[in-house]
Scaffold this motif. Structure first.
Motif, PDB file in Angstrom:
ATOM      1  N   TYR A  21       5.858  13.459   0.957  1.00  0.00           N
ATOM      2  CA  TYR A  21       5.512  12.725  -0.253  1.00  0.00           C
ATOM      3  C   TYR A  21       5.029  11.315   0.064  1.00  0.00           C
ATOM      4  CZ  TYR A  21      10.378  11.271   0.348  1.00  0.00           C
ATOM      5  OH  TYR A  21      11.566  10.812   0.865  1.00  0.00           O
ATOM      6  N   ILE A  22       4.374  10.735  -0.922  1.00  0.00           N
ATOM      7  CA  ILE A  22       3.784   9.399  -0.793  1.00  0.00           C
ATOM      8  C   ILE A  22       4.835   8.361  -1.177  1.00  0.00           C
ATOM      9  CG2 ILE A  22       1.979   7.862  -1.659  1.00  0.00           C
ATOM     10  CD1 ILE A  22       0.332  10.429  -2.223  1.00  0.00           C
ATOM     11  N   VAL A  23       4.922   7.301  -0.365  1.00  0.00           N
ATOM     12  CA  VAL A  23       5.872   6.222  -0.643  1.00  0.00           C
ATOM     13  C   VAL A  23       5.131   4.879  -0.638  1.00  0.00           C
ATOM     14  CG1 VAL A  23       7.888   7.414   0.287  1.00  0.00           C
ATOM     15  CG2 VAL A  23       6.499   6.029   1.803  1.00  0.00           C
ATOM     16  N   ASN A  24       5.618   3.972  -1.469  1.00  0.00           N
ATOM     17  CA  ASN A  24       5.116   2.590  -1.436  1.00  0.00           C
ATOM     18  C   ASN A  24       5.651   1.947  -0.168  1.00  0.00           C
ATOM     19  OD1 ASN A  24       3.852   2.725  -3.940  1.00  0.00           O
ATOM     20  ND2 ASN A  24       5.717   2.128  -5.015  1.00  0.00           N
ATOM     21  N   ASP A  25       4.802   1.199   0.518  1.00  0.00           N
ATOM     22  CA  ASP A  25       5.226   0.559   1.766  1.00  0.00           C
ATOM     23  C   ASP A  25       4.320  -0.630   2.026  1.00  0.00           C
ATOM     24  OD1 ASP A  25       6.638   0.131   4.109  1.00  0.00           O
ATOM     25  OD2 ASP A  25       6.432   2.195   4.813  1.00  0.00           O
ATOM     26  N   VAL A  26       4.724  -1.465   2.951  1.00  0.00           N
ATOM     27  CA  VAL A  26       3.882  -2.560   3.409  1.00  0.00           C
ATOM     28  C   VAL A  26       3.042  -1.999   4.543  1.00  0.00           C
ATOM     29  CG1 VAL A  26       3.837  -4.844   4.451  1.00  0.00           C
ATOM     30  CG2 VAL A  26       5.557  -4.292   2.737  1.00  0.00           C
ATOM     31  N   ILE A  27       1.737  -2.048   4.383  1.00  0.00           N
ATOM     32  CA  ILE A  27       0.845  -1.424   5.358  1.00  0.00           C
ATOM     33  C   ILE A  27       0.119  -2.489   6.169  1.00  0.00           C
ATOM     34  CG2 ILE A  27       0.530   0.634   3.951  1.00  0.00           C
ATOM     35  CD1 ILE A  27      -2.282  -0.526   3.239  1.00  0.00           C
ATOM     36  N   GLU A  28      -0.435  -2.056   7.285  1.00  0.00           N
ATOM     37  CA  GLU A  28      -1.223  -2.929   8.147  1.00  0.00           C
ATOM     38  C   GLU A  28      -2.695  -2.744   7.815  1.00  0.00           C
ATOM     39  OE1 GLU A  28      -0.387  -1.793  12.149  1.00  0.00           O
ATOM     40  OE2 GLU A  28       1.738  -2.247  11.974  1.00  0.00           O
ATOM     41  N   VAL A  29      -3.389  -3.860   7.653  1.00  0.00           N
ATOM     42  CA  VAL A  29      -4.832  -3.812   7.443  1.00  0.00           C
ATOM     43  C   VAL A  29      -5.485  -4.751   8.439  1.00  0.00           C
ATOM     44  CG1 VAL A  29      -4.736  -3.203   4.998  1.00  0.00           C
ATOM     45  CG2 VAL A  29      -4.737  -5.585   5.651  1.00  0.00           C
ATOM     46  N   LYS A  85      -4.616   2.058   1.271  1.00  0.00           N
ATOM     47  CA  LYS A  85      -4.659   0.993   0.275  1.00  0.00           C
ATOM     48  C   LYS A  85      -4.457   1.531  -1.129  1.00  0.00           C
ATOM     49  CE  LYS A  85      -7.648  -1.989   2.987  1.00  0.00           C
ATOM     50  NZ  LYS A  85      -8.977  -2.599   3.108  1.00  0.00           N
ATOM     51  N   THR A  86      -4.946   2.775  -1.369  1.00  0.00           N
ATOM     52  CA  THR A  86      -4.805   3.364  -2.699  1.00  0.00           C
ATOM     53  C   THR A  86      -4.040   4.683  -2.606  1.00  0.00           C
ATOM     54  OG1 THR A  86      -6.857   4.643  -2.558  1.00  0.00           O
ATOM     55  CG2 THR A  86      -7.012   2.382  -3.412  1.00  0.00           C
ATOM     56  N   ALA A 130      -4.177   8.404  -0.088  1.00  0.00           N
ATOM     57  CA  ALA A 130      -2.982   9.045   0.471  1.00  0.00           C
ATOM     58  C   ALA A 130      -2.848  10.488  -0.004  1.00  0.00           C
ATOM     59  CB  ALA A 130      -1.743   8.250   0.100  1.00  0.00           C
ATOM     60  N   GLU A 131      -3.244  10.764  -1.229  1.00  0.00           N
ATOM     61  CA  GLU A 131      -3.117  12.114  -1.786  1.00  0.00           C
ATOM     62  C   GLU A 131      -3.955  13.123  -1.012  1.00  0.00           C
ATOM     63  OE1 GLU A 131      -4.119  11.482  -5.884  1.00  0.00           O
ATOM     64  OE2 GLU A 131      -2.055  10.890  -6.400  1.00  0.00           O
ATOM     65  N   GLU A 132      -5.120  12.699  -0.532  1.00  0.00           N
ATOM     66  CA  GLU A 132      -5.979  13.608   0.234  1.00  0.00           C
ATOM     67  C   GLU A 132      -5.272  14.076   1.507  1.00  0.00           C
ATOM     68  OE1 GLU A 132      -9.722  11.652   0.892  1.00  0.00           O
ATOM     69  OE2 GLU A 132      -9.884  11.096  -1.220  1.00  0.00           O
ATOM     70  N   TYR A 133      -4.658  13.144   2.215  1.00  0.00           N
ATOM     71  CA  TYR A 133      -3.931  13.509   3.431  1.00  0.00           C
ATOM     72  C   TYR A 133      -2.618  14.211   3.127  1.00  0.00           C
ATOM     73  CZ  TYR A 133      -6.934  11.213   6.843  1.00  0.00           C
ATOM     74  OH  TYR A 133      -7.974  10.883   7.652  1.00  0.00           O
ATOM     75  N   GLY A 162       0.830  -1.193   0.000  1.00  0.00           N
ATOM     76  CA  GLY A 162       0.000   0.000   0.000  1.00  0.00           C
ATOM     77  C   GLY A 162       0.865   1.243   0.000  1.00  0.00           C
ATOM     78  N   PHE A 163       0.358   2.287   0.631  1.00  0.00           N
ATOM     79  CA  PHE A 163       1.057   3.578   0.610  1.00  0.00           C
ATOM     80  C   PHE A 163       1.071   4.203   1.999  1.00  0.00           C
ATOM     81  CE2 PHE A 163      -0.867   2.819  -3.490  1.00  0.00           C
ATOM     82  CZ  PHE A 163       0.186   3.031  -4.354  1.00  0.00           C
ATOM     83  N   ARG A 164       2.126   4.956   2.249  1.00  0.00           N
ATOM     84  CA  ARG A 164       2.225   5.786   3.439  1.00  0.00           C
ATOM     85  C   ARG A 164       2.747   7.136   2.994  1.00  0.00           C
ATOM     86  NH1 ARG A 164       4.520   1.290   7.387  1.00  0.00           N
ATOM     87  NH2 ARG A 164       2.533   0.484   8.082  1.00  0.00           N
ATOM     88  N   ILE A 165       2.608   8.106   3.889  1.00  0.00           N
ATOM     89  CA  ILE A 165       3.106   9.446   3.595  1.00  0.00           C
ATOM     90  C   ILE A 165       4.322   9.695   4.461  1.00  0.00           C
ATOM     91  CG2 ILE A 165       2.580  11.900   3.599  1.00  0.00           C
ATOM     92  CD1 ILE A 165      -0.410  11.029   3.401  1.00  0.00           C
TER      93      ILE A 165
END
Length: 141
Positions: free
Chosen positions: A123-131, A102-103, A107-110, A55-58
């Motif tokens: 900036y937005i980075v690809n990362d392994v996220i927790e769901v 997830k998308t 992330a762009e909104e935040y 997913g994505f993180r900022i």
């Protein structure tokens, strides 16, 4: 001598065919407990694997100053209590990443809101996220 040898061979062959075809196995009752325990372990490990997806993180800050990174994390929690913050250290840098998106659109909104608060590169980075695995089960129903 041949007769004795023949008699011994005949008795051995007779003894070999005289055995019954049934087999009795005695199982230790603790085996059932071990099987149940292993099933629990398997469920737990696969549940953990389902919790982590791409997913994505900022990324809010990338600095060598630990105090600046901690104060940025505190500020994120005050401004956006719904976002989870992750402070990582990769020598010599402290990186603060926030959110589990997830998308990229989420992330762009935040990102726009965070960019107003933090003047550095946000900036937005690809990362392994927790769901939450229960979320995906609820969406399937």
């Amino acid at each position: 001598m041949k007769q004795i040898l023949s008699l011994v061979l005949l008795l051995l062959v007779k003894a070999g065919f005289g055995q019954s075809d049934s087999l009795v196995v005695y199982k230790d009752p603790r085996i059932d407990q071990l099987v149940r325990k292993q099933a629990e372990i398997n469920e737990f490990t696969t549940r953990e694997a389902r919790r982590n997806v791409s997913g994505f993180r900022i990324q809010v800050i990338n600095t060598t100053d630990r105090n600046a990174a901690i104060s940025a994390k505190t500020r994120v929690y005050k401004l956006f209590p719904e976002l989870k913050a992750y402070l990582m250290y990769q020598s010599p840098y402290f990186r603060l990443r926030v959110g589990n998106f997830k998308t990229r659109k989420e992330a762009e909104e935040y990102q726009r809101q965070l960019a107003r608060e933090f003047k550095n590169n946000v900036y937005i980075v690809n990362d392994v996220i927790e769901v939450d695995p229960t979320d995906s089960l609820m969406q399937e129903q």
